[in-house]
Design an enzyme around this catalytic site. Structure first.
Site, short mmCIF file in Angstrom:
data_model
loop_
_atom_site.label_atom_id
_atom_site.label_comp_id
_atom_site.label_asym_id
_atom_site.label_seq_id
_atom_site.Cartn_x
_atom_site.Cartn_y
_atom_site.Cartn_z
N LYS A 179 0.82 -1.21 0.00
CA LYS A 179 0.00 0.00 0.00
C LYS A 179 0.85 1.27 0.00
O LYS A 179 0.61 2.19 -0.79
CB LYS A 179 -0.91 0.00 1.23
CG LYS A 179 -1.64 1.31 1.47
CD LYS A 179 -2.47 1.24 2.74
CE LYS A 179 -1.64 1.30 3.99
NZ LYS A 179 -1.18 2.66 4.31
N THR A 180 1.85 1.31 0.88
CA THR A 180 2.67 2.52 1.00
C THR A 180 3.45 2.77 -0.29
O THR A 180 3.59 3.90 -0.74
CB THR A 180 3.64 2.39 2.19
OG1 THR A 180 2.88 2.11 3.37
CG2 THR A 180 4.42 3.67 2.38
N GLN A 193 -9.76 -3.61 7.81
CA GLN A 193 -8.91 -3.11 8.89
C GLN A 193 -9.50 -1.85 9.52
O GLN A 193 -8.79 -1.03 10.10
CB GLN A 193 -7.49 -2.84 8.37
CG GLN A 193 -6.79 -4.10 7.88
CD GLN A 193 -5.35 -3.85 7.48
OE1 GLN A 193 -4.50 -3.54 8.31
NE2 GLN A 193 -5.06 -4.00 6.19
N ARG A 215 -0.35 -9.08 11.29
CA ARG A 215 0.91 -8.42 11.68
C ARG A 215 2.06 -9.42 11.59
O ARG A 215 3.23 -9.04 11.57
CB ARG A 215 0.86 -7.90 13.12
CG ARG A 215 -0.19 -6.85 13.45
CD ARG A 215 -0.24 -5.71 12.48
NE ARG A 215 -1.22 -5.97 11.44
CZ ARG A 215 -1.26 -5.34 10.28
NH1 ARG A 215 -0.35 -4.43 9.98
NH2 ARG A 215 -2.18 -5.62 9.38
N ASP A 218 -4.86 8.42 2.84
CA ASP A 218 -4.38 7.11 3.28
C ASP A 218 -5.29 6.61 4.41
O ASP A 218 -5.89 7.40 5.14
CB ASP A 218 -2.94 7.25 3.76
CG ASP A 218 -2.28 5.90 4.00
OD1 ASP A 218 -2.81 4.88 3.52
OD2 ASP A 218 -1.22 5.87 4.66
N GLU A 219 -5.37 5.29 4.57
CA GLU A 219 -6.18 4.67 5.63
C GLU A 219 -7.60 5.25 5.65
O GLU A 219 -8.12 5.64 6.69
CB GLU A 219 -5.50 4.87 7.00
CG GLU A 219 -4.08 4.36 7.10
CD GLU A 219 -3.98 2.84 7.13
OE1 GLU A 219 -5.02 2.17 6.98
OE2 GLU A 219 -2.87 2.32 7.31
#
Length: 763
Positions: A33-34, A259, A615, A225-226
């Site tokens: 994603k980043t 998420q 994670r 983002d997010e």
């Protein structure tokens, strides 16, 4: 890095190169994603889009900083002029220059949670309301929710549903407290964290020609983002910036509905689930390849999240092989759970050669950390608990910062009340209460009535001396930078001598914290890098206070100690570790008892478990206790329903039977010698806040002689204490606004404001 597009898979590349119109990128965990977000911005710049017209909104300062650094590797110094930051930091910067249009001073104070609660306590007391009924935390959350839904006090007072809810909760005067809270904040020239969004929305709404058009014209491209973590107000602001006649709707959102775990903060998953309803020409890209985790972990995550009804369908996959199956630890008690987890960590360190920093223990609530801390200490395994008290929340730090806040903004009542009798100067609570009551009656800030309030002569003299001292500090602020002023205030206020007089270990620790704060202020005043051409960095006290007011524990620098990480699952979002332990997998704990009878609540808890699972890179361990000492008694929980949702093929040792409440375990007496612990997590005794280590310098500072800023010209070789030797590639701007772009072999290209920069010319 001109070949950056070749580093992307097909879906990533399409998401990066589709620049026009609305775009939604559904990014599964570990899917790059980043990389997509940063390369997309870099690609925009490379195709000729001015970086200053790009607004990239994140949820942590750390994420924004990393984003700029990664963009810079592709496009160089141009990355510095992208408007990238958190919602709160970007809007606070704009409010600094536009606040007068909504009746606030440009140097407004930003109230933290404690400031807000203290103000509410004062209002509740002055309205003669019962603080047990009108709990400040409850009222604060009620006000926060109202602001997040753009409901000002006047609208609140006309909303029958809200008023009915308050009456049923036996808090009918909530609206009165809200009205008074807003008045007091404005009178004190202060905004709380919610106001940084709410007042920004009001600024745009009330100034469509002067302000809204200005920023619509500036921000032609918006990235969020997010996005699954946005609330109603954040999305309302974004829509206000990009929805207007003739707009191309150049918005790109990146996120993962699976998420979305911050409903308790006001985040609404509907923003991302319903996004396509707002834009009929939306292009959607799903990043489903997971580059982080092995097959068993990825498939377990897929199986769990499929039980949620509200979701955007996707299926993450991995080509890293099956890897280790997921280990499940069934323990008799919480004490045994702590011991088994510590033992398994030692085994993983020895067998798989994992470092402490490769391992994380995740739990649902902070209070669960106690037993794991105990057994990690016994095993001599260094660890660190995240989510404890932040450095900037420590009393001695907050006390001193309150002095600096009053210097910048004398009408800041919460800061004024904090310091008026610290160090002790004989101004007691009775006197302060009289001043507060008189100020409220007169409708004036406390500062303006300090010397006219109806108090005795002795108190008047002490108040006059205090006011004179503060006026001296304000006068000094006109000529001293933030660091020199801080040292002056610490000495003249006698805070420094008061802390130094306490020779206990705790007292010395408090002085160390104050020295660490001074180091931070010094670092701020000497940082000469330009981060945004639109708003030049100033080394004023007001600028420093804003920078730390927006600071979060996620932005802290890691120390050099190698430790196992302990944190809540909420805090772990965005992180990854080779080995993850998700502990306390029990009904009424995970999922939480507060959500078990609410379908939406259970779905959010499941998303939280999904975050916990994903994670892990290689090793995932899930543990639960069959008895747990809580609230003074032993209870016998069942294993979490979420464990049942993972098929046996991914579990080491077979299926889990949810029969923890059987007779065998009801007869089991916990031999744990530890209390249940009701407070939040604290740092281990092995860790304390120390003065930051000095960073390595390119040369000995004693031999460094900075040249005058106006002597710096393009083509010169220069020396910088932080970045080493470099070459000036360009100089732009005039007078005090001159900025040099310098290429340093080690640090890359930096834009330095010559008004502050310390550069030594070498040729």
């Amino acid at each position: 890095m001109s070949d950056y597009l070749s580093q992307l898979n097909d879906v990533q590349r399409a998401a990066v190169t589709t620049l026009k119109g609305p775009v939604m990128v559904i990014a599964g965990p570990g899917s790059g994603k980043t990389r997509v977000l940063t390369y997309r911005i870099a690609h925009m710049i490379n195709t000729g889009i001015p970086p200053r017209s790009i607004l990239a909104l994140t949820f942590t300062n750390k994420a924004a900083k990393e984003m700029k650094a990664r963009i810079a590797k592709v496009v160089g110094a141009q990355a510095n002029t992208v408007w990238a930051g958190t919602f709160h930091s970007i809007f606070a910067r704009i409010l600094r220059s536009e606040a007068d249009k909504i009746g606030f001073p440009k140097d407004f104070t930003i109230y933290d949670t404690d400031d807000s609660k203290n103000l509410l306590k004062t209002i509740i007391s002055q309205l003669n309301l019962d603080p047990k009924v009108y709990n400040p935390n409850v009222i604060r959350n009620r006000i926060s929710s109202a602001k997040s839904n753009v409901i000002p006090p006047k609208a609140y007072a006309q909303n029958e549903q809200l008023l009915t809810e308050d009456r049923m909760a036996k808090r009918p005067y909530t609206v009165k407290i809200y009205e008074e809270y807003v008045k007091r904040c404005k009178r004190s020239g202060a905004m709380d964290f919610d106001d940084l969004l709410y007042q920004f929305f009001i600024l745009l709404y009330k100034n469509p020609d002067q302000v809204l058009e200005k920023y619509r014209d500036r921000f032609k491209y918006v990235l969020v983002d997010e996005f699954q973590d946005t609330n109603f107000l954040q999305y309302a602001i974004v829509k206000k910036l990009i929805n207007y006649p003739g707009s191309e709707h150049n918005i790109c959102i990146v996120g993962d509905d699976a998420q979305s775990i911050y409903a308790f903060r006001g985040a609404t998953i509907d923003n991302i689930l319903d996004f396509e309803k707002d834009y009929s020409d939306l292009k959607t890209y799903k990043l489903e390849q997971n580059y982080r985790s092995t097959g068993h972990i990825v498939q377990a995550a897929n199986q769990v999240i499929m039980y949620n009804k509200k979701q955007l369908q996707k299926k993450i996959w991995s080509d890293k092989g099956g890897g280790q199956k997921i280990k499940v630890l069934a323990t008799l008690s919480e004490s045994e759970e702590g011991k088994k987890v510590a033992d398994l960590i030692l085994e993983q360190k020895n067998r798989h050669h994992l470092a402490n920093s490769d391992i994380a223990i995740l739990y649902r609530t902070n209070s669960q950390s106690r037993v794991f801390e105990e057994f990690l200490r016994k095993a001599n395994i260094p660890y660190k608990v995240f989510g404890g008290m932040s450095f900037y929340q420590r009393k001695e730090v907050k006390d001193f910062l309150a002095y600096l806040r009053v210097v910048v903004n004398p009408v800041d009542e919460e800061a004024l009340k904090r310091i008026i009798n610290y160090p002790k100067r004989g101004i007691g609570k009775t006197t302060v209460d009289k001043i507060g009551k008189y100020a409220a009656e007169e409708g004036k800030p406390m500062w303006t009535v300090l010397e006219e309030a109806p108090v005795g002569n002795a108190a008047k003299k002490k108040l006059a001396d205090f006011a004179a001292m503060m006026r001296t500090f304000a006068k000094k602020a006109e000529t001293l930078d933030a660091y020199d002023l801080a040292i002056y205030v610490a000495k003249q206020s006698k805070i420094k001598s008061t802390l130094e007089s306490d020779k206990s270990i705790e007292g010395m620790g408090r002085m160390e914290n104050l020295n660490a704060l001074f180091d931070g202020i010094k670092d701020f005043t000497e940082d000469d890098e330009v981060v945004d051409d639109a708003i030049m960095p100033e080394k004023t006290l007001a600028a420093y206070l804003q920078s730390i007011a927006l600071y979060t524990d996620l932005d802290e620098k890691k120390d050099d100690t190698e430790y196992v990480t302990l944190m809540t699952t909420h805090a772990a979002k965005g992180l990854e570790f080779p080995s993850v332990f998700v502990v306390g997998m029990e009904e009424d704990l995970f999922p939480s008892f507060m959500s078990k009878n609410d379908a939406q609540g259970v779905e959010e808890e499941r998303r939280l478990f999904y975050v916990a699972i994903t994670r892990a890179e290689q090793y995932l361990t899930l543990s639960f206790a069959k008895s747990r000492y809580q609230y003074g008694q032993t209870r016998y929980p069942e294993p979490s329903r979420f464990l049942d949702e993972i098929s046996v093929e991914h579990l080491e040792g077979g299926a889990i039977k949810r029969s923890a409440a059987s007779t065998d375990f009801r007869n089991f007496e916990s031999k744990s010698s530890f209390g249940s612990g009701s407070g939040g997590a604290k740092l281990s005794g092995n860790f304390k806040v120390l003065k930051p280590k000095a960073r390595p310098l390119a040369i000995d500072p004693k031999d460094f002689k900075p040249s005058p800023g106006d002597a710096i010209q393009s083509g010169q070789k220069v020396l910088h204490l932080k970045f080493g030797e470099g070459k000036v590639t360009s100089v732009d701007g005039t007078g005090k606004g001159r900025v040099a772009t310098v290429h340093f072999p080690e640090a890359g290209s930096k834009r330095l404001m010559l008004k502050f920069a310390k550069l030594q010319i070498l040729n």
